[in-house]
Design a protein around this motif. Structure first.
Motif, PDB file in Angstrom:
ATOM      1  N   ASN A  54       0.843  -1.197   0.000  1.00 23.82           N
ATOM      2  CA  ASN A  54       0.000   0.000   0.000  1.00 23.82           C
ATOM      3  C   ASN A  54       0.875   1.244   0.000  1.00 23.82           C
ATOM      4  O   ASN A  54       2.108   1.167   0.068  1.00 23.82           O
ATOM      5  CB  ASN A  54      -0.948   0.001   1.208  1.00 23.82           C
ATOM      6  N   LEU A  55       0.252   2.420  -0.086  1.00 22.78           N
ATOM      7  CA  LEU A  55       1.022   3.655  -0.195  1.00 22.78           C
ATOM      8  C   LEU A  55       1.904   3.910   1.016  1.00 22.78           C
ATOM      9  O   LEU A  55       3.012   4.436   0.893  1.00 22.78           O
ATOM     10  CB  LEU A  55       0.070   4.847  -0.395  1.00 22.78           C
ATOM     11  N   TYR A  56       1.417   3.560   2.202  1.00 18.93           N
ATOM     12  CA  TYR A  56       2.218   3.754   3.409  1.00 18.93           C
ATOM     13  C   TYR A  56       3.528   2.987   3.304  1.00 18.93           C
ATOM     14  O   TYR A  56       4.620   3.529   3.541  1.00 18.93           O
ATOM     15  CB  TYR A  56       1.425   3.288   4.628  1.00 18.93           C
ATOM     16  N   GLU A  57       3.450   1.743   2.922  1.00 15.01           N
ATOM     17  CA  GLU A  57       4.644   0.897   2.868  1.00 15.01           C
ATOM     18  C   GLU A  57       5.567   1.285   1.725  1.00 15.01           C
ATOM     19  O   GLU A  57       6.798   1.301   1.888  1.00 15.01           O
ATOM     20  CB  GLU A  57       4.215  -0.564   2.761  1.00 15.01           C
ATOM     21  N   VAL A  58       4.999   1.632   0.557  1.00 12.73           N
ATOM     22  CA  VAL A  58       5.883   1.934  -0.568  1.00 12.73           C
ATOM     23  C   VAL A  58       6.527   3.312  -0.432  1.00 12.73           C
ATOM     24  O   VAL A  58       7.590   3.562  -1.024  1.00 12.73           O
ATOM     25  CB  VAL A  58       5.139   1.813  -1.921  1.00 12.73           C
ATOM     26  N   SER A  85      11.710   5.977   0.082  1.00 11.76           N
ATOM     27  CA  SER A  85      12.704   6.753   0.838  1.00 11.76           C
ATOM     28  C   SER A  85      14.001   5.974   0.981  1.00 11.76           C
ATOM     29  O   SER A  85      15.102   6.527   0.792  1.00 11.76           O
ATOM     30  CB  SER A  85      12.146   7.103   2.218  1.00 11.76           C
ATOM     31  N   ILE A  86      13.895   4.691   1.295  1.00 11.04           N
ATOM     32  CA  ILE A  86      15.084   3.858   1.497  1.00 11.04           C
ATOM     33  C   ILE A  86      15.874   3.723   0.199  1.00 11.04           C
ATOM     34  O   ILE A  86      17.098   3.905   0.166  1.00 11.04           O
ATOM     35  CB  ILE A  86      14.670   2.476   2.023  1.00 11.04           C
ATOM     36  N   ILE A  87      15.190   3.404  -0.902  1.00  8.29           N
ATOM     37  CA  ILE A  87      15.870   3.188  -2.176  1.00  8.29           C
ATOM     38  C   ILE A  87      16.512   4.479  -2.675  1.00  8.29           C
ATOM     39  O   ILE A  87      17.667   4.476  -3.127  1.00  8.29           O
ATOM     40  CB  ILE A  87      14.886   2.622  -3.216  1.00  8.29           C
ATOM     41  N   THR A  88      15.791   5.587  -2.592  1.00  8.68           N
ATOM     42  CA  THR A  88      16.350   6.866  -3.049  1.00  8.68           C
ATOM     43  C   THR A  88      17.585   7.226  -2.235  1.00  8.68           C
ATOM     44  O   THR A  88      18.596   7.688  -2.783  1.00  8.68           O
ATOM     45  CB  THR A  88      15.301   7.977  -2.943  1.00  8.68           C
ATOM     46  N   ALA A 147       8.691  12.976   1.098  1.00  3.66           N
ATOM     47  CA  ALA A 147       8.049  11.663   1.239  1.00  3.66           C
ATOM     48  C   ALA A 147       7.751  11.369   2.704  1.00  3.66           C
ATOM     49  O   ALA A 147       6.690  10.828   3.039  1.00  3.66           O
ATOM     50  CB  ALA A 147       8.945  10.574   0.649  1.00  3.66           C
ATOM     51  N   VAL A 148       8.681  11.737   3.587  1.00  3.50           N
ATOM     52  CA  VAL A 148       8.475  11.554   5.021  1.00  3.50           C
ATOM     53  C   VAL A 148       7.296  12.393   5.506  1.00  3.50           C
ATOM     54  O   VAL A 148       6.478  11.933   6.314  1.00  3.50           O
ATOM     55  CB  VAL A 148       9.763  11.916   5.795  1.00  3.50           C
ATOM     56  N   GLY A 149       7.197  13.634   5.008  1.00  2.27           N
ATOM     57  CA  GLY A 149       6.059  14.479   5.382  1.00  2.27           C
ATOM     58  C   GLY A 149       4.736  13.855   4.992  1.00  2.27           C
ATOM     59  O   GLY A 149       3.778  13.847   5.780  1.00  2.27           O
ATOM     60  N   PHE A 150       4.675  13.309   3.762  1.00  5.97           N
ATOM     61  CA  PHE A 150       3.454  12.618   3.341  1.00  5.97           C
ATOM     62  C   PHE A 150       3.191  11.414   4.230  1.00  5.97           C
ATOM     63  O   PHE A 150       2.050  11.156   4.628  1.00  5.97           O
ATOM     64  CB  PHE A 150       3.589  12.172   1.887  1.00  5.97           C
ATOM     65  N   LEU A 151       4.259  10.676   4.543  1.00  8.14           N
ATOM     66  CA  LEU A 151       4.131   9.475   5.358  1.00  8.14           C
ATOM     67  C   LEU A 151       3.561   9.807   6.733  1.00  8.14           C
ATOM     68  O   LEU A 151       2.677   9.099   7.243  1.00  8.14           O
ATOM     69  CB  LEU A 151       5.498   8.816   5.495  1.00  8.14           C
TER      70      LEU A 151
END
Length: 389
Positions: free
Chosen positions: A175-179, A184-187, A214-218
């Motif tokens: 889901n969006l939370y996990e991806v 973030s990790i891959i980038t 991405a963290v802010g969205f998370l």
């Protein structure tokens, strides 16, 4: 005669140059893979066994090619195994065991990841302003630490899903939370590789901005939508294809995002070269030739993985929905992203285009990719509706 002898010699030279640490690393990875197979082979199908068998040599090669990854992987493995052992078989220990509650339970680790990425972003900007080497080392350490905590969080979340029930357990990329965590990790890992390879931290402030966004969205997604809860998979996602399609896709997204930030830095530096030739941006950012080369390599890497992910997605669609392509909005926008970067690479390789136009194209391509990644889920619906906000 000499050529015949030299050819096999070159084939084995790569292995002959390996150090004792390299062979210890290889033995450790093989032992870990054997342990996983021995413990969980009864729960694995043939495809999952194949993925495990392919992962072991990949990890060995990555560790040999990028030595820093050995320590990173060992740290993540130790943190993850510690968390799993603290859980035992009781998910409720997340609220009672100190190390789980404040460090290694999946949600705790992901919160640490979020805080550390924001701290790393601010520290990289501090490096840009001060130029002090120590500040840059702190920024890199924060980024490595955030990435380790994020990957630990995903692995522990995987275990937590199985503690909730064998029918609920699944790899945490559904889901969006996990991806967003995966993105973030891959980038971050892609950036850290280029940072070490080219011995420059000048791009960190800009690349970490994307990760902090991405963290802010998370964080919003967690606290406003309570999206951090583990849910059973919808039937279409209950497939081995998810384990390879989604990670490949997000290597592509991460590389495209990295290329966009490099393109932004290229534009800023090229403008500063005429407006303020002795200014901060001109003196602290990498050379334009290096930026142009990095941008090309990031897009080429992203395009390769995105192409692979698209092919895997088509095979998955044929199995799940009975057809390789259905012009679903997500599929259509994935094709638009692919065509955009295919055109970028075509102009680069066949026409020799480079410089500021290609940098702007990379920046614009990021927004196209962002809509395919997130906008489709927000504004459109289709067969991929499991990813809606």
């Amino acid at each position: 005669m000499d050529n015949t002898w030299q050819h096999p010699h070159r084939q084995f030279a790569y292995f002959q140059l390996r150090s004792l640490h390299d062979w210890l690393w290889a033995g450790l990875v093989i032992s870990a893979a054997a342990y996983v197979f021995g413990q969980y082979h009864a729960l694995m199908d043939g495809y999952e066994v194949a993925i495990l068998l392919a992962t072991a040599p990949l990890l060995i090669w990555l560790g040999w090619s990028w030595p820093a990854l050995k320590g990173f992987n060992l740290t993540v493995a130790i943190f993850s195994l510690l968390a799993i052992s603290l859980y035992g078989g009781d998910l409720g220990r997340a609220d009672s065991a100190f190390l789980l509650k404040y460090l290694f339970a999946s949600q705790s680790a992901i919160m640490w990841m979020s805080a550390l990425y924001v701290m790393a972003t601010l520290t990289y900007f501090g490096l840009l302003l001060s130029g002090r080497e120590f500040v840059g080392k702190v920024a890199s350490c924060l980024t490595w630490s955030a990435t380790a905590m994020g990957l630990t969080g995903l692995i522990v979340r995987w275990r937590e899903s199985y503690l909730m029930g064998a029918d609920i357990g699944h790899i945490p990329v559904s889901n969006l939370y996990e991806v967003f965590i995966l993105f973030s990790i891959i980038t971050a890992l892609l950036y850290l590789h280029y940072e070490q390879h080219y011995q420059t931290r000048g791009l960190g402030a800009f690349v970490l901005l994307v990760i902090s966004a991405a963290v802010g969205f998370l964080l919003w997604y967690t606290f406003d939508r309570h999206a951090d809860g583990i849910q059973p998979l919808v039937p279409a996602l209950n497939s081995y294809w998810m384990k390879i399609h989604v990670p490949a896709n997000f290597v592509g997204y991460g590389a495209f995002s990295l290329a966009a930030m490099i393109g932004l830095v290229y534009v800023l530096k090229s403008q500063a070269r005429t407006a303020d030739p002795n200014g901060l941006l001109q003196t602290r950012l990498p050379d334009l030739a290096l930026l142009d080369d990095l941008m090309y390599k990031a897009i080429a890497l992203g395009f390769a993985f995105f192409t692979l992910a698209t092919i895997l997605g088509a095979l998955w669609a044929a199995e799940a929905w009975g057809g390789y392509w259905s012009w679903d909005p997500k599929e259509t926008w994935a094709l638009i992203v692919w065509l955009n970067y295919a055109a970028w690479l075509h102009m680069r390789l066949s026409k020799g285009w480079s410089g500021k136009p290609m940098a702007w194209w990379a920046v614009v391509g990021f927004f196209v990719t962002l809509f395919a990644f997130l906008g489709v889920n927000m504004f459109l619906s289709g067969l991929h509706s499991y990813g809606e906000l």
